[in-house]
Write an enzyme that holds these catalytic residues in place. Structure first.
Site, PDB file in Angstrom:
ATOM      1  N   GLY A 140       0.805  -1.220   0.000  1.00 44.63           N
ATOM      2  CA  GLY A 140       0.000   0.000   0.000  1.00 44.63           C
ATOM      3  C   GLY A 140       0.836   1.267   0.000  1.00 44.63           C
ATOM      4  N   LYS A 199      12.935  -2.832  -8.693  1.00 45.78           N
ATOM      5  CA  LYS A 199      13.426  -1.963  -7.612  1.00 45.78           C
ATOM      6  C   LYS A 199      13.890  -2.825  -6.420  1.00 45.78           C
ATOM      7  CE  LYS A 199      12.967   1.227  -4.178  1.00 45.78           C
ATOM      8  NZ  LYS A 199      12.470   0.390  -3.129  1.00 45.78           N
ATOM      9  N   GLN A 204      14.505  -9.370  -3.858  1.00 46.01           N
ATOM     10  CA  GLN A 204      13.162  -9.941  -3.630  1.00 46.01           C
ATOM     11  C   GLN A 204      12.626 -10.591  -4.906  1.00 46.01           C
ATOM     12  OE1 GLN A 204       9.764  -8.022  -1.362  1.00 46.01           O
ATOM     13  NE2 GLN A 204       9.240  -7.354  -3.428  1.00 46.01           N
ATOM     14  N   GLN A 234       7.616  -9.659   7.698  1.00 43.94           N
ATOM     15  CA  GLN A 234       8.830  -9.262   6.996  1.00 43.94           C
ATOM     16  C   GLN A 234       9.529  -8.057   7.634  1.00 43.94           C
ATOM     17  OE1 GLN A 234       6.452  -8.654   3.308  1.00 43.94           O
ATOM     18  NE2 GLN A 234       7.811  -6.923   2.939  1.00 43.94           N
ATOM     19  N   SER A 249       9.458   5.137  -3.793  1.00 42.93           N
ATOM     20  CA  SER A 249       9.341   4.176  -2.698  1.00 42.93           C
ATOM     21  C   SER A 249       8.414   4.755  -1.638  1.00 42.93           C
ATOM     22  CB  SER A 249      10.720   3.921  -2.070  1.00 42.93           C
ATOM     23  OG  SER A 249      10.575   3.268  -0.823  1.00 42.93           O
ATOM     24  N   LEU A 283       0.328   3.638  -2.181  1.00 45.33           N
ATOM     25  CA  LEU A 283       0.673   3.426  -3.591  1.00 45.33           C
ATOM     26  C   LEU A 283       1.275   4.666  -4.247  1.00 45.33           C
ATOM     27  CD1 LEU A 283      -2.407   1.353  -4.808  1.00 45.33           C
ATOM     28  CD2 LEU A 283      -0.246   0.540  -3.833  1.00 45.33           C
ATOM     29  N   ARG A 317       8.789   4.406   1.362  1.00 48.28           N
ATOM     30  CA  ARG A 317       9.651   4.863   2.464  1.00 48.28           C
ATOM     31  C   ARG A 317      10.281   6.230   2.188  1.00 48.28           C
ATOM     32  NH1 ARG A 317      10.691  -1.014   3.343  1.00 48.28           N
ATOM     33  NH2 ARG A 317       9.996  -1.425   5.473  1.00 48.28           N
ATOM     34  N   GLY A 370       5.361   3.689  -8.976  1.00 43.65           N
ATOM     35  CA  GLY A 370       6.008   2.382  -9.164  1.00 43.65           C
ATOM     36  C   GLY A 370       4.975   1.260  -9.101  1.00 43.65           C
ATOM     37  N   HIS A 371       4.145   1.298  -8.044  1.00 41.59           N
ATOM     38  CA  HIS A 371       3.075   0.289  -7.924  1.00 41.59           C
ATOM     39  C   HIS A 371       2.133   0.374  -9.124  1.00 41.59           C
ATOM     40  CE1 HIS A 371       3.825   1.205  -3.462  1.00 41.59           C
ATOM     41  NE2 HIS A 371       4.144  -0.069  -3.568  1.00 41.59           N
TER      42      HIS A 371
END
Ligand code: AMP
Length: 284
Positions: free
Chosen positions: A31, A149, A153, A61, A185, A33, A187, A36-37
């Site tokens: 979420g 990105k 992962q 995680q 991101s 968003l 973050r 990128g998403h």
């Protein structure tokens, strides 16, 4: 767009779609968003009859002391963006819907998970692999879209899907960036105005490294040093790692050749950011 919070409802919708020979695209997210998403969602919509996006901030995680409680959330905006772009199903399960307590089973991918993010965040990839396995089982056969990105992962998820024989096709999608090169991101929301300006040093250093590779440098040690020195020009940054690896196996390499990938992570105040590049392509 149909908003779904129960697994059973996902089964019902997607089993019905597959029975009508419709292809299904899955875009898992945590979420908050951003572009990128949305690029993953758009790719899924282009390539599938039905697209399901998921929003779940997966506690497994996050390690102790990480940003689980402060992780940015805005379900209203996420819903609006999904609706606007044309998502068919938005699956937003509660914690209880995803994990019966206590959780006795987890999924572990060997080898790919011990370096880089796995070294800095030892329980991270088991958490990712476990939730992704659950989402794959909840969704059933589909194409699923993950961002380059999070390169490590992407390798972990592709390997997991292959090793466990999921009827899932994992599609890697290019990193979407701001105009100064910083990868989008969730973050980035943690960055102060000053940190936001310094954060472009990550993509800048990867671009300089790519240019050096493209001009003929093959020694990984030289490339690493260039990146470390470039990042050191920004006093607000604490570098975690820079690694030059073979892109799929993630094994360290001393000489760069086709398939190589350069990955890094660094902290800017509260924000821990990651980025990576194919040095033969560079930051685009
Ligand atoms: P997250 O919500 O951070 O778990 O990310 C969900 C998905 O979006 C993952 O597959 C990420 O790799 C992908 N993603 C995140 N940021 C970007 C970006 N800047 N460009 C492309 N994909 C991204």
């Amino acid at each position: 767009m149909r908003f779904i919070s129960r697994k059973a409802e996902v089964h019902e919708c997607l089993d019905e779609a597959r029975a009508e020979n419709k292809s299904v695209g899955l875009v898992p997210t945590m979420g908050y968003l951003h572009g990128g998403h949305i690029s993953l969602i758009e790719r899924s919509i282009e390539e599938n009859d039905i697209t399901m996006a998921t929003i779940f901030v997966n506690p497994l995680q996050f390690s102790e002391g990480e940003d689980l409680s402060s992780y940015p959330r805005d379900l209203q905006s996420d819903r609006e963006q999904c609706e606007a772009v044309g998502v068919d199903l938005l699956f937003v399960p509660s914690l209880e819907e995803m994990y019966s307590k206590p959780v006795h089973t987890s999924v572990h991918v060997d080898n790919l998970t011990t370096s880089m993010e796995g070294r800095s965040r030892p329980t991270h990839f088991s958490g990712v692999a476990t939730v992704v396995t659950k989402l794959f089982n909840i969704t059933g056969p589909c194409n699923t879209y993950f961002g380059e990105k999070d390169w490590q992962q992407l390798q972990v998820v592709s390997t997991l899907a292959r090793d466990l024989s999921f009827r899932i096709n994992v599609v890697g999608c290019p990193t979407i960036r701001h105009s100064d090169g910083l990868a989008l991101s969730s973050r980035n929301a943690y960055l102060t105005a000053e940190e936001r300006l310094s954060a472009s040093v990550l993509s800048r250093s990867l671009q300089k490294a790519s240019e050096l590779v493209q001009s003929g440098e093959i020694l990984a040690s030289v490339i690493r040093t260039l990146i470390v020195d470039e990042i050191a020009t920004e006093p607000r940054v604490v570098l975690d790692y820079v690694e030059v690896v073979e892109g799929n196996s993630l094994g360290s390499i001393t000489e760069i050749g086709p398939g190589a990938r350069i990955l890094l992570a660094a902290k800017f105040g509260k924000a821990r950011l990651i980025d990576n590049v194919d040095p033969y392509v560079g930051i685009s």
